[in-house]
Design an enzyme around this catalytic site. Structure first.
Site, PDB file in Angstrom:
ATOM      1  N   GLY A  40       0.842  -1.211   0.000  1.00 52.92           N
ATOM      2  CA  GLY A  40       0.000   0.000   0.000  1.00 52.92           C
ATOM      3  C   GLY A  40       0.865   1.245   0.000  1.00 52.92           C
ATOM      4  O   GLY A  40       0.577   2.215   0.698  1.00 52.92           O
ATOM      5  N   ASN A  57      -1.579  -7.620  -3.942  1.00 48.77           N
ATOM      6  CA  ASN A  57      -2.830  -7.620  -3.179  1.00 48.77           C
ATOM      7  C   ASN A  57      -2.588  -8.526  -1.972  1.00 48.77           C
ATOM      8  O   ASN A  57      -2.547  -9.750  -2.104  1.00 48.77           O
ATOM      9  CB  ASN A  57      -3.966  -8.152  -4.057  1.00 48.77           C
ATOM     10  N   ASN A  91       2.020  -2.180   5.591  1.00 48.48           N
ATOM     11  CA  ASN A  91       1.224  -0.955   5.765  1.00 48.48           C
ATOM     12  C   ASN A  91      -0.200  -1.074   5.229  1.00 48.48           C
ATOM     13  O   ASN A  91      -1.104  -0.413   5.752  1.00 48.48           O
ATOM     14  CB  ASN A  91       1.951   0.200   5.046  1.00 48.48           C
ATOM     15  N   SER A 130      -2.667   0.288  14.738  1.00 50.14           N
ATOM     16  CA  SER A 130      -3.463   1.492  15.000  1.00 50.14           C
ATOM     17  C   SER A 130      -3.698   1.584  16.500  1.00 50.14           C
ATOM     18  O   SER A 130      -3.757   0.551  17.187  1.00 50.14           O
ATOM     19  CB  SER A 130      -4.820   1.376  14.296  1.00 50.14           C
ATOM     20  N   TYR A 143     -11.990  -3.964  12.623  1.00 49.68           N
ATOM     21  CA  TYR A 143     -10.701  -3.282  12.420  1.00 49.68           C
ATOM     22  C   TYR A 143      -9.844  -3.379  13.684  1.00 49.68           C
ATOM     23  O   TYR A 143      -8.645  -3.680  13.613  1.00 49.68           O
ATOM     24  CB  TYR A 143     -10.996  -1.827  12.053  1.00 49.68           C
ATOM     25  N   LYS A 178      -6.184  -5.121  14.056  1.00 47.83           N
ATOM     26  CA  LYS A 178      -5.009  -4.332  14.448  1.00 47.83           C
ATOM     27  C   LYS A 178      -4.432  -4.807  15.786  1.00 47.83           C
ATOM     28  O   LYS A 178      -3.223  -4.701  16.015  1.00 47.83           O
ATOM     29  CB  LYS A 178      -5.365  -2.842  14.506  1.00 47.83           C
ATOM     30  N   ILE A 190      -4.484  10.236  11.589  1.00 50.36           N
ATOM     31  CA  ILE A 190      -3.561  10.775  10.586  1.00 50.36           C
ATOM     32  C   ILE A 190      -4.375  11.211   9.356  1.00 50.36           C
ATOM     33  O   ILE A 190      -5.308  10.512   8.939  1.00 50.36           O
ATOM     34  CB  ILE A 190      -2.524   9.695  10.156  1.00 50.36           C
TER      35      ILE A 190
END
Ligand code: NAP
Length: 242
Positions: free
Chosen positions: A8, A58, A85, A137, A150, A154, A183
Site C-alpha cells: 500500500g 494484493n 502498511n 493502529s 478493524y 489491528k 492521521i
C-alpha cells in the site's frame, strides 16, 4: 544498499514511508488498485536520486503476494525491510456487523501480513538480517465504536509482531509495530470538522497527525541503528493513548 517493500505504498501513510525510505534504500512500492499513484511515487524517488520500482501486490491474496516476491527476486533483489502498511476499514456497529465485513478486514489487515511476512522471512533468515514493521493502529490498543473488526485485526497484528520478534531476534531480525492515531489521509477524510475538533481536543499535541509523522518513526525502525529495539509498539498519536 538495503531493499524495502512497502505494501500500500502509493498513497497516504504508505506513500510517506516509501518517500522516506527512498532516501537510503531501494524501494518497491506495492500497489493494489492505485498503479498510477505508485508510478508517481517511484518517479519522485528516482527524480531525487533514489532507486524505486512498483510492484502489484494484493496482500489479501497469497498468490498475488507470491507473484510479487517472484518478480522482485527475478530482478535480483531480496527484501531486507518489509513494511506491512496496507489496510482497510469497513465500519459497522457490532450487533449489525455482517460476517463478510468481519472476514474482509481480518483477511486484508491480519492474514495479509501473515502472507507477506512469512514469504519475506525466507530471505531474511538466510541473510541473518531483517526488519519487519507493522502499521497497526491505536484502535488495536483501545478499541473503537463501530470498528470491532478493524480493532480485532489491528490488535492481532500486535500479538503477531511480538511473537515474530521472539522467534527471530537471534537472527538479527527485528519485528516492531507502529500504531498511528488520527492521521490525515483518505482513510480519515470522511470525518467531519466537528469530530476532528473533538479529536484534537483530546490530544496533547494539538493537531491532526501527518503521514510523515509515522514515516519518520518507521524509517528509524528500519535502520541498522534500531537493532536493539524489537517487539515494541510505538504509538504515533499526538498523545492520544497516554
Ligand atoms: P489509505 O490512504 O486509505 O491507504 C490504504 C492503502 O492500503 C492504499 O495504498 C491501498 O492500496 C492499500 N490497500 C488496501 N487494500 C489492499 C490490499 N488488499 N492489498 C494491498 N494493498 C491494499 O489509508 P492510510 O491512512 O494511509 O492507511 C495506511 C495504514 O495505516 C493502514 O494499515 C491503516 O489501517 C493504518 N492506520 C491509519 C490511520 C489514519 O488515521 N489514517 C490510523 C491508524 C492506522 P491501493 O490504493 O493500491 O488499493
Amino acid at each position: 544498499m538495503k531493499t524495502a517493500l512497502v505494501t500500500g505504498g502509493s498513497k497516504g501513510i504508505g506513500k510517506a514511508i516509501s518517500l522516506e525510505l527512498g532516501k537510503d534504500c531501494k524501494v518497491y512500492i506495492g500497489y493494489n488498485s492505485s498503479k498510477e499513484k505508485a508510478e508517481l511515487v517511484a518517479k519522485k524517488i528516482i527524480d531525487s536520486g533514489g532507486i524505486a520500482e512498483i510492484v502489484e501486490i494484493n496482500v489479501a491474496n497469497n498468490n498475488s503476494v507470491l507473484t510479487a516476491f517472484e518478480k522482485i527476486e527475478s530482478n535480483g533483489d531480496n527484501i531486507d525491510i518489509l513494511i506491512n502498511n496496507a489496510g482497510v476499514t469497513k465500519d459497522n456497529i457490532f450487533p449489525r456487523m455482517k460476517e463478510d465485513e468481519w472476514q474482509e478486514i481480518i483477511q486484508t489487515n491480519l492474514t495479509g501480513n501473515f502472507y507477506t511476512s512469512q514469504r519475506a522471512l525466507k530471505n531474511m533468515i538466510k541473510n541473518k538480517w531483517g526488519r519487519i514493521i507493522f502499521i497497526s493502529s491505536v484502535v488495536g490498543i483501545s478499541g473503537n465504536k463501530g470498528q470491532s473488526n478493524y480493532a480485532a485485526s489491528k490488535a492481532g497484528v500486535i500479538g503477531f509482531a511480538k511473537s515474530i520478534s521472539k522467534e527471530m531476534g537471534s537472527r538479527n531480525i527485528t519485528s516492531n509495530v507502529v500504531a498511528p492515531g488520527y492521521i490525515d489521509t483518505d482513510m480519515t477524510s470522511s470525518i467531519n470538522d466537528e469530530s476532528r475538533e473533538n479529536i484534537i481536543d483530546q490530544l496533547s499535541i494539538k493537531r491532526i497527525g501527518k503521514p510523515e509523522d509515522v514515516a519518520n518513526v518507521v524509517a528509524f525502525l528500519s535502520k541498522e541503528e534500531s537493532e536493539y529495539i524489537t517487539g515494541q509498539v510505538i504509538a504515533v498519536d499526538g498523545g492520544m493513548t497516554t
